[in-house]
Design an enzyme around this catalytic site. Structure first.
Site, PDB file in Angstrom:
ATOM      1  N   TYR A 108      -4.776 -32.394   4.740  1.00 25.36           N
ATOM      2  CA  TYR A 108      -4.538 -33.654   4.041  1.00 25.36           C
ATOM      3  C   TYR A 108      -3.842 -33.434   2.699  1.00 25.36           C
ATOM      4  O   TYR A 108      -4.162 -32.489   1.984  1.00 25.36           O
ATOM      5  CB  TYR A 108      -5.861 -34.392   3.778  1.00 25.36           C
ATOM      6  CG  TYR A 108      -5.643 -35.711   3.086  1.00 25.36           C
ATOM      7  CD1 TYR A 108      -5.251 -36.824   3.816  1.00 25.36           C
ATOM      8  CD2 TYR A 108      -5.787 -35.843   1.714  1.00 25.36           C
ATOM      9  CE1 TYR A 108      -5.011 -38.042   3.197  1.00 25.36           C
ATOM     10  CE2 TYR A 108      -5.550 -37.056   1.083  1.00 25.36           C
ATOM     11  CZ  TYR A 108      -5.158 -38.147   1.830  1.00 25.36           C
ATOM     12  OH  TYR A 108      -4.923 -39.347   1.208  1.00 25.36           O
ATOM     13  N   TRP A 110      -0.619 -35.314  -0.234  1.00 21.93           N
ATOM     14  CA  TRP A 110       0.609 -36.095  -0.424  1.00 21.93           C
ATOM     15  C   TRP A 110       1.874 -35.263  -0.385  1.00 21.93           C
ATOM     16  O   TRP A 110       2.965 -35.810  -0.283  1.00 21.93           O
ATOM     17  CB  TRP A 110       0.527 -36.861  -1.750  1.00 21.93           C
ATOM     18  CG  TRP A 110      -0.115 -38.181  -1.598  1.00 21.93           C
ATOM     19  CD1 TRP A 110      -1.329 -38.440  -1.032  1.00 21.93           C
ATOM     20  CD2 TRP A 110       0.423 -39.448  -2.007  1.00 21.93           C
ATOM     21  NE1 TRP A 110      -1.581 -39.789  -1.081  1.00 21.93           N
ATOM     22  CE2 TRP A 110      -0.527 -40.429  -1.680  1.00 21.93           C
ATOM     23  CE3 TRP A 110       1.600 -39.835  -2.631  1.00 21.93           C
ATOM     24  CZ2 TRP A 110      -0.324 -41.784  -1.942  1.00 21.93           C
ATOM     25  CZ3 TRP A 110       1.797 -41.179  -2.900  1.00 21.93           C
ATOM     26  CH2 TRP A 110       0.841 -42.142  -2.545  1.00 21.93           C
TER      27      TRP A 110
HETATM   28  N1  LIG Z   1     -12.949 -38.431  -7.661  1.00 23.87           N
HETATM   29  C1  LIG Z   1     -11.895 -38.890  -6.975  1.00 23.87           C
HETATM   30  N2  LIG Z   1     -11.243 -38.074  -6.141  1.00 23.87           N
HETATM   31  C2  LIG Z   1     -10.182 -38.534  -5.443  1.00 23.87           C
HETATM   32  C3  LIG Z   1      -9.744 -39.873  -5.590  1.00 23.87           C
HETATM   33  C4  LIG Z   1     -10.461 -40.722  -6.477  1.00 23.87           C
HETATM   34  O1  LIG Z   1     -10.141 -41.915  -6.639  1.00 23.87           O
HETATM   35  N3  LIG Z   1     -11.519 -40.189  -7.155  1.00 23.87           N
HETATM   36  N4  LIG Z   1      -8.641 -40.312  -4.890  1.00 23.87           N
HETATM   37  C5  LIG Z   1      -8.356 -39.654  -3.639  1.00 23.87           C
HETATM   38  C6  LIG Z   1      -7.060 -40.045  -3.121  1.00 23.87           C
HETATM   39  S1  LIG Z   1      -6.812 -41.734  -2.937  1.00 23.87           S
HETATM   40  C7  LIG Z   1      -6.107 -39.159  -2.732  1.00 23.87           C
HETATM   41  S2  LIG Z   1      -4.710 -39.744  -1.944  1.00 23.87           S
HETATM   42  C8  LIG Z   1      -6.288 -37.709  -2.910  1.00 23.87           C
HETATM   43  C9  LIG Z   1      -4.991 -36.959  -3.276  1.00 23.87           C
HETATM   44  O2  LIG Z   1      -5.141 -35.625  -2.984  1.00 23.87           O
HETATM   45  P1  LIG Z   1      -3.897 -34.681  -2.637  1.00 23.87           P
HETATM   46  O3  LIG Z   1      -2.845 -35.440  -1.911  1.00 23.87           O
HETATM   47  O4  LIG Z   1      -4.413 -33.451  -1.994  1.00 23.87           O
HETATM   48  O5  LIG Z   1      -3.374 -34.345  -4.112  1.00 23.87           O
HETATM   49  P2  LIG Z   1      -1.995 -33.756  -4.626  1.00 23.87           P
HETATM   50  O6  LIG Z   1      -2.247 -33.296  -6.022  1.00 23.87           O
HETATM   51  O7  LIG Z   1      -0.907 -34.749  -4.430  1.00 23.87           O
HETATM   52  O8  LIG Z   1      -1.783 -32.488  -3.714  1.00 23.87           O
HETATM   53  C10 LIG Z   1      -0.613 -32.197  -3.044  1.00 23.87           C
HETATM   54  C11 LIG Z   1      -0.367 -30.697  -3.093  1.00 23.87           C
HETATM   55  O9  LIG Z   1       0.765 -30.404  -2.283  1.00 23.87           O
HETATM   56  C12 LIG Z   1       1.616 -29.475  -2.966  1.00 23.87           C
HETATM   57  N5  LIG Z   1       2.980 -29.701  -2.463  1.00 23.87           N
HETATM   58  C13 LIG Z   1       3.893 -30.609  -2.884  1.00 23.87           C
HETATM   59  N6  LIG Z   1       5.010 -30.525  -2.151  1.00 23.87           N
HETATM   60  C14 LIG Z   1       4.811 -29.551  -1.238  1.00 23.87           C
HETATM   61  C15 LIG Z   1       5.620 -29.007  -0.197  1.00 23.87           C
HETATM   62  O10 LIG Z   1       6.761 -29.400   0.027  1.00 23.87           O
HETATM   63  N7  LIG Z   1       5.055 -28.021   0.563  1.00 23.87           N
HETATM   64  C16 LIG Z   1       3.815 -27.542   0.335  1.00 23.87           C
HETATM   65  N8  LIG Z   1       3.353 -26.583   1.133  1.00 23.87           N
HETATM   66  N9  LIG Z   1       3.040 -28.027  -0.676  1.00 23.87           N
HETATM   67  C17 LIG Z   1       3.531 -29.027  -1.428  1.00 23.87           C
HETATM   68  C18 LIG Z   1       1.440 -29.803  -4.428  1.00 23.87           C
HETATM   69  O11 LIG Z   1       1.788 -28.702  -5.220  1.00 23.87           O
HETATM   70  C19 LIG Z   1      -0.045 -30.183  -4.491  1.00 23.87           C
HETATM   71  O12 LIG Z   1      -0.847 -29.081  -4.792  1.00 23.87           O
HETATM   72  O13 LIG Z   1      -7.277 -37.473  -3.917  1.00 23.87           O
HETATM   73  C20 LIG Z   1      -8.515 -38.130  -3.650  1.00 23.87           C
HETATM   74  N10 LIG Z   1      -9.523 -37.694  -4.589  1.00 23.87           N
HETATM   75  N1  LIG Z   2      -0.015 -42.859 -11.746  1.00 22.85           N
HETATM   76  C1  LIG Z   2      -0.615 -42.718 -10.557  1.00 22.85           C
HETATM   77  N2  LIG Z   2      -0.602 -43.749  -9.684  1.00 22.85           N
HETATM   78  C2  LIG Z   2      -1.220 -43.627  -8.473  1.00 22.85           C
HETATM   79  C3  LIG Z   2      -1.826 -42.414  -8.085  1.00 22.85           C
HETATM   80  C4  LIG Z   2      -1.841 -41.350  -9.038  1.00 22.85           C
HETATM   81  O1  LIG Z   2      -2.411 -40.265  -8.796  1.00 22.85           O
HETATM   82  N3  LIG Z   2      -1.228 -41.541 -10.243  1.00 22.85           N
HETATM   83  N4  LIG Z   2      -2.397 -42.305  -6.845  1.00 22.85           N
HETATM   84  C5  LIG Z   2      -1.993 -43.254  -5.805  1.00 22.85           C
HETATM   85  C6  LIG Z   2      -2.939 -43.257  -4.692  1.00 22.85           C
HETATM   86  S1  LIG Z   2      -2.953 -41.921  -3.647  1.00 22.85           S
HETATM   87  C7  LIG Z   2      -3.763 -44.297  -4.420  1.00 22.85           C
HETATM   88  S2  LIG Z   2      -4.764 -44.247  -3.051  1.00 22.85           S
HETATM   89  C8  LIG Z   2      -3.805 -45.492  -5.270  1.00 22.85           C
HETATM   90  C9  LIG Z   2      -5.249 -45.901  -5.549  1.00 22.85           C
HETATM   91  O2  LIG Z   2      -5.335 -47.165  -6.077  1.00 22.85           O
HETATM   92  P1  LIG Z   2      -6.748 -47.713  -6.569  1.00 22.85           P
HETATM   93  O3  LIG Z   2      -7.822 -47.196  -5.709  1.00 22.85           O
HETATM   94  O4  LIG Z   2      -6.666 -49.185  -6.680  1.00 22.85           O
HETATM   95  O5  LIG Z   2      -6.795 -47.030  -8.022  1.00 22.85           O
HETATM   96  P2  LIG Z   2      -7.905 -46.575  -9.077  1.00 22.85           P
HETATM   97  O6  LIG Z   2      -7.129 -46.206 -10.300  1.00 22.85           O
HETATM   98  O7  LIG Z   2      -8.798 -45.552  -8.493  1.00 22.85           O
HETATM   99  O8  LIG Z   2      -8.762 -47.858  -9.330  1.00 22.85           O
HETATM  100  C10 LIG Z   2      -8.194 -49.108  -9.729  1.00 22.85           C
HETATM  101  C11 LIG Z   2      -9.042 -49.758 -10.781  1.00 22.85           C
HETATM  102  O9  LIG Z   2     -10.305 -50.146 -10.242  1.00 22.85           O
HETATM  103  C12 LIG Z   2     -11.313 -49.932 -11.215  1.00 22.85           C
HETATM  104  N5  LIG Z   2     -12.628 -49.822 -10.561  1.00 22.85           N
HETATM  105  C13 LIG Z   2     -13.274 -48.699 -10.153  1.00 22.85           C
HETATM  106  N6  LIG Z   2     -14.445 -49.014  -9.552  1.00 22.85           N
HETATM  107  C14 LIG Z   2     -14.537 -50.367  -9.579  1.00 22.85           C
HETATM  108  C15 LIG Z   2     -15.508 -51.319  -9.100  1.00 22.85           C
HETATM  109  O10 LIG Z   2     -16.532 -50.975  -8.519  1.00 22.85           O
HETATM  110  N7  LIG Z   2     -15.231 -52.645  -9.292  1.00 22.85           N
HETATM  111  C16 LIG Z   2     -14.106 -53.075  -9.924  1.00 22.85           C
HETATM  112  N8  LIG Z   2     -13.917 -54.386 -10.046  1.00 22.85           N
HETATM  113  N9  LIG Z   2     -13.184 -52.204 -10.403  1.00 22.85           N
HETATM  114  C17 LIG Z   2     -13.386 -50.880 -10.212  1.00 22.85           C
HETATM  115  C18 LIG Z   2     -10.852 -48.649 -11.868  1.00 22.85           C
HETATM  116  O11 LIG Z   2     -11.430 -48.461 -13.130  1.00 22.85           O
HETATM  117  C19 LIG Z   2      -9.349 -48.828 -11.929  1.00 22.85           C
HETATM  118  O12 LIG Z   2      -8.953 -49.373 -13.148  1.00 22.85           O
HETATM  119  O13 LIG Z   2      -3.154 -45.238  -6.509  1.00 22.85           O
HETATM  120  C20 LIG Z   2      -1.849 -44.661  -6.338  1.00 22.85           C
HETATM  121  N10 LIG Z   2      -1.184 -44.680  -7.618  1.00 22.85           N
HETATM  122 MO   LIG Z   3      -4.679 -42.065  -2.175  1.00 21.10          MO
END
Ligand SMILES: Nc1nc2c(c(=O)[nH]1)N[C@H]1C(S)=C(S)[C@@H](COP(=O)(O)OP(=O)(O)OC[C@H]3O[C@@H](n4cnc5c(=O)[nH]c(N)nc54)[C@H](O)[C@@H]3O)O[C@H]1N2
Ligand SMILES: Nc1nc2c(c(=O)[nH]1)N[C@H]1C(S)=C(S)[C@@H](COP(=O)(O)OP(=O)(O)OC[C@H]3O[C@@H](n4cnc5c(=O)[nH]c(N)nc54)[C@H](O)[C@@H]3O)O[C@H]1N2
Ligand SMILES: [Mo]
Length: 763
Positions: A108, A110
């Site tokens: 998994y 991005w």
């Molecule tokens: N506590 C907490 N944890 C969370 C979340 C949260 O809200 N709270 N959000 C979750 C969510 S929504 C998501 S989507 C995940 C994101 O989690 P990830 O998608 O695992 O996070 P990234 O940092 O985007 O990791 C991508 C990795 O791929 C590598 N990479 C980039 N391009 C390439 C390539 O071309 N080839 C290879 N081999 N590697 C590459 C980058 O260097 C990086 O280390 O995290 C989750 N974790």
């Molecule tokens: N700059 C930037 N943008 C991103 C990403 C990133 O890593 N960096 N990651 C992307 C990815 S993979 C994803 S999945 C999306 C995720 O998108 P979301 O899941 O919507 O993003 P979050 O920032 O985790 O949370 C959105 C807001 O909800 C609030 N919140 C948290 N818990 C609660 C709750 O219980 N109730 C209410 N009402 N509010 C709450 C948080 O404080 C935050 O301000 O974002 C994407 N956009």
């Molecule tokens: Mo995500």
């Protein structure tokens, strides 16, 4: 000729006059994200993996050696032939002794935005070529929603594409009620790429047209329209209780749309019995909800009336469902919107504006280039966030979406394009689970925590070094991505690595189909042009012409879109894909699963950890773990842009001044955030825009465990979060929900070593 590159956070142009090369914002983007400008910065480059590297014990003693030393041992750099030989032998050994179901290739993450050099597609295609792998389902982003929503309304991909376009909101929506804001910080991103950032502009137009905007939730700084926004503070993870009470008032005052509930929905009467307390003796009244969520009952009553008397959009952040019982707030938002009867009317209903730029983009859904992944003959899978459970409990059963399944016995983990030591919860538990497999192979560009915890690290090029095709799906923009610098060190792209491995394993023709990467690019481009775009009357040049033009924009075909208008006008002619074809406020199918933690209709279920739970006596602060503003996940954390948001090199923890005062903490202090799962060091930032009792640390500061104690030195909240599924329906990631406490850091602060390379030896 302008040269371009595409990333998840936007299109950038290459400044042709600069030496060394430099990225500048795309001229067509009115609100470009600064994140990607730093892709070539020296600080980012300093963390690159330059040569294939093998963990010392693994190299000297073979697979399974000293797995407890993963993450702390030196690596030995080897040449490519040696590395490919070792990995090919290990794949052969594991497949021969245990079969392909012992290989976890879910991988998994991005990765990067280009369509051909897409690491997940590459690794899955490769593993399928050699007989398959254990895969994962769903995503960290939308674990609960991806499973729930198809049962009750529509799949998440369809919903994302269906959102009203921003112009429709501005014209018709009079009341925009957000649970969790519409963070412009998150709208910087879309998976696969962004051409034009629209969230900020969309919000400004909406408020500028006179719509009232209300933000419900624990923080206020996630919704900025340029106009006044009412902030209704609501305890984390209690939105469902509040929405239930809003529904109760709507019902009590006969403001619900009976006709719509009968014509377009099923199951309302069952839900209503629960709402009114006929099922459990508890009416979901404003007074009942106030005790749970903290919103005054009088405001609940008035808000319900306002919602019923205006064209109202109910907006929920994805964060609400990344939680224990994360299905409930999404189901309840749909139910409340159904009671208001505005689903399918312009500007009404429910939505999820904010998490990515995609939602609200005026669009046509046109297919784009994708690398075919082949067929996976292995049946075994896990819901994506159950990785540690799988590694710790092979053979045990788990429930998922109405079925029972068994965790496979994994010997080899293969990861390309993701960072589990960023994305997973309870990292101390993951570290233990990670000791189980005999081999861990990681393709990485940077010395991330996951690379450090691998046995074999293969260095990969970035988008800066590759020719690729970028596609902003739904925006009608194709980008010819140019290599901007030479490959760093000995790095190769994922395709080249898998081609070599395939050759070593005797399956190269099946993997490459006889094409090199340039031929694949031309092939995928031609296919997209012919199969998707020309069918829609979009005429494009051939691949050479595309390379020359650099960027093709057919977004002029954009048009306004009203969500679910066809279903609204004739639900029999345009039914939903649910069992009944209608919106299911009670789902007979989910009820038939007979689950202890998700019933047949939305309901308030107490999370394990929240401010009302007994645990709050020991850990009285509810920690939110937002997506970071100045990076994407862990990507580009070493950049100066990400560093600028830190203090003393640590990630900030946002605290309310009252909570800080009670602990003797002032702004700028280094603190420890802790619970029984872990400790991380962070830097206190005091703010009135966060509720008392709530703390917040953004994700993505590179995991930096102190040897011996496991205390994270950098501010990574995933040492604190709980590794539990949202429910036995979805098993979704529940990253947002966790109780902690905060104390002043005593003694001298531990140095941050996250960006210091591991010990690298040569033979
Ligand atoms: N506590 C907490 N944890 C969370 C979340 C949260 O809200 N709270 N959000 C979750 C969510 S929504 C998501 S989507 C995940 C994101 O989690 P990830 O998608 O695992 O996070 P990234 O940092 O985007 O990791 C991508 C990795 O791929 C590598 N990479 C980039 N391009 C390439 C390539 O071309 N080839 C290879 N081999 N590697 C590459 C980058 O260097 C990086 O280390 O995290 C989750 N974790
Ligand atoms: N700059 C930037 N943008 C991103 C990403 C990133 O890593 N960096 N990651 C992307 C990815 S993979 C994803 S999945 C999306 C995720 O998108 P979301 O899941 O919507 O993003 P979050 O920032 O985790 O949370 C959105 C807001 O909800 C609030 N919140 C948290 N818990 C609660 C709750 O219980 N109730 C209410 N009402 N509010 C709450 C948080 O404080 C935050 O301000 O974002 C994407 N956009
Ligand atoms: Mo995500």
């Amino acid at each position: 000729m302008t040269r371009y590159t595409m990333s998840h956070w936007g299109v950038y142009e290459v400044d042709g006059n600069a030496d060394p090369p430099r990225l500048v914002p795309f001229r067509g983007d009115r609100d470009p994200s600064p994140i990607g400008l730093h892709q070539l910065s020296a600080q980012v480059m300093a963390t690159r993996v330059r040569r294939p590297a093998i963990r010392r014990s693994w190299l000297e003693q073979g697979p399974g050696a000293a797995t407890e030393a993963r993450g702390r041992e030196a690596f030995v750099e080897v040449d490519w032939d040696t590395a490919i030989g070792l990995v090919a032998d290990e794949i052969g050994r594991v497949r021969g002794r245990f079969g392909n179901a012992a290989v976890f290739g879910g991988s998994y993450g991005w990765a990067s935005a280009g369509r051909f050099h897409h690491a997940q597609s590459q690794v899955h295609r490769f593993l399928n070529t050699i007989g398959g792998y254990v895969r994962h389902t769903d995503s960290y982003s939308l674990g609960a929603a991806r499973v729930l929503m198809p049962h009750i309304v529509a799949g998440m991909n369809e919903l994302i594409a269906e959102h009203h376009s921003w112009d429709v909101l501005a014209e018709h929506t009079r009341l925009f009620v957000c649970f969790g804001g519409v963070p412009a910080k998150n709208g910087q991103i879309s998976p696969g790429g962004v051409a034009r950032h629209r969230v900020r502009e969309g919000l400004a137009a909406l408020a500028g047209a006179g719509a009232r905007v209300i933000n419900v939730g624990p923080v206020a700084d996630n919704l900025d329209t340029g106009h006044p926004v009412e902030w209704i503070t609501c305890r984390p993870n209690t939105d469902t209780a509040l929405m239930l009470a809003l529904a109760w008032v709507v019902r009590q005052q006969n403001l619900h749309d009976r006709r719509f509930l009968e014509s377009h929905c099923v199951g309302y009467p069952r839900f209503e019995r629960y709402l009114l307390g006929e099922e459990d003796g508890v009416g979901k009244t404003p007074a009942w909800a106030e005790a749970i969520c903290g919103v005054p009952r009088a405001r609940i009553e008035s808000l319900a009336r306002e919602m019923a008397s205006s064209r109202t959009m109910i907006n929920v952040a994805w964060s609400l469902q990344r939680a224990d019982h994360g299905e409930q707030p999404f189901w309840m938002a749909v139910t409340l919107a159904a009671m208001l009867g505005q689903i399918g009317l312009p500007g009404g209903g429910f939505g999820t504006y904010g998490p990515a730029n995609t939602m609200g983009t005026p669009h046509e859904s046109l297919g784009g280039p994708t690398l075919p992944q082949g067929v996976n003959p292995v049946d075994a899978f896990i819901p994506v966030a159950r990785i540690a459970d799988m590694l710790l409990h092979p053979g045990e059963t788990f429930a998922y979406n109405g079925g029972m399944h068994r965790y496979p016995d994994i010997r080899l983990v293969y990861w390309a394009g993701g960072n589990p030591f960023h994305h997973h919860q309870d990292l101390n538990r993951l570290r233990l689970a990670w000791q189980r497999p005999e081999a861990i192979v990681v393709h990485e560009q940077f010395w991330t925590a996951t690379a450090r915890h691998a046995d074999v690290v293969l260095p990969v090029t970035t988008s800066m070094e590759r020719e690729d095709i970028g596609y902003a799906a739904g925006e009608g923009v194709l980008v010819s991505m140019s290599p901007i610098i030479d490959p760093v060190g000995e790095s190769l792209d994922d395709f080249a690595i898998f081609t070599r491995l395939a050759a070593a394993l005797g399956v190269e023709p099946a993997f490459t189909e006889g094409r090199d990467s340039r031929q694949w690019l031309a092939h995928l481009y031609d296919q997209t042009r012919r199969d998707y775009l020309e069918r829609h009357g979009i005429v494009l040049p051939d691949y050479a012409g595309f390379r020359e033009r650099g960027l093709l924009d057919f977004g002029y075909r954009s048009r306004s879109h009203v969500m679910f208008s066809a279903f609204r006008s004739d639900p029999s002619a345009s039914p939903l894909a649910t069992p009944s074809g209608r919106i299911e406020l009670h789902s007979t199918r989910i009820a038939s699963f007979d689950l202890p933690d998700c019933g047949g209709h939305p309901s308030w279920r107490e999370p394990r950890e929240w401010l009302g739970s007994a645990r709050a006596a020991s850990f009285p602060l509810h920690l939110l773990t937002d997506q970071p503003r100045n990076r994407m996940h862990s990507q580009l954390d070493p950049s100066p842009h990400s560093a600028a948001a830190k203090r003393d090199g640590r990630e900030p923890v946002h605290l309310h001044p009252d909570d800080a005062r009670a602990r003797g903490i002032i702004d700028g202090d280094l603190v420890e955030v802790f619970n029984e799962r872990g400790i991380c060091v962070a830097s206190a930032v005091l703010s009135e825009r966060i509720m008392p009792g709530v703390a917040r640390i953004a994700t993505g500061a590179w995991y930096d465990p102190e040897q011996g104690t496991g205390r994270d030195k950098h501010g990574n909240p995933n040492v604190l979060t709980a590794d539990v599924g949202a429910s036995s329906l979805s098993q979704g990631c529940a990253a947002q929900s966790c109780l902690v406490d905060v104390r002043l850091l005593r003694g001298s602060p531990p140095p941050v070593t996250a960006f210091t390379l591991p010990e690298l030896r040569t033979r």
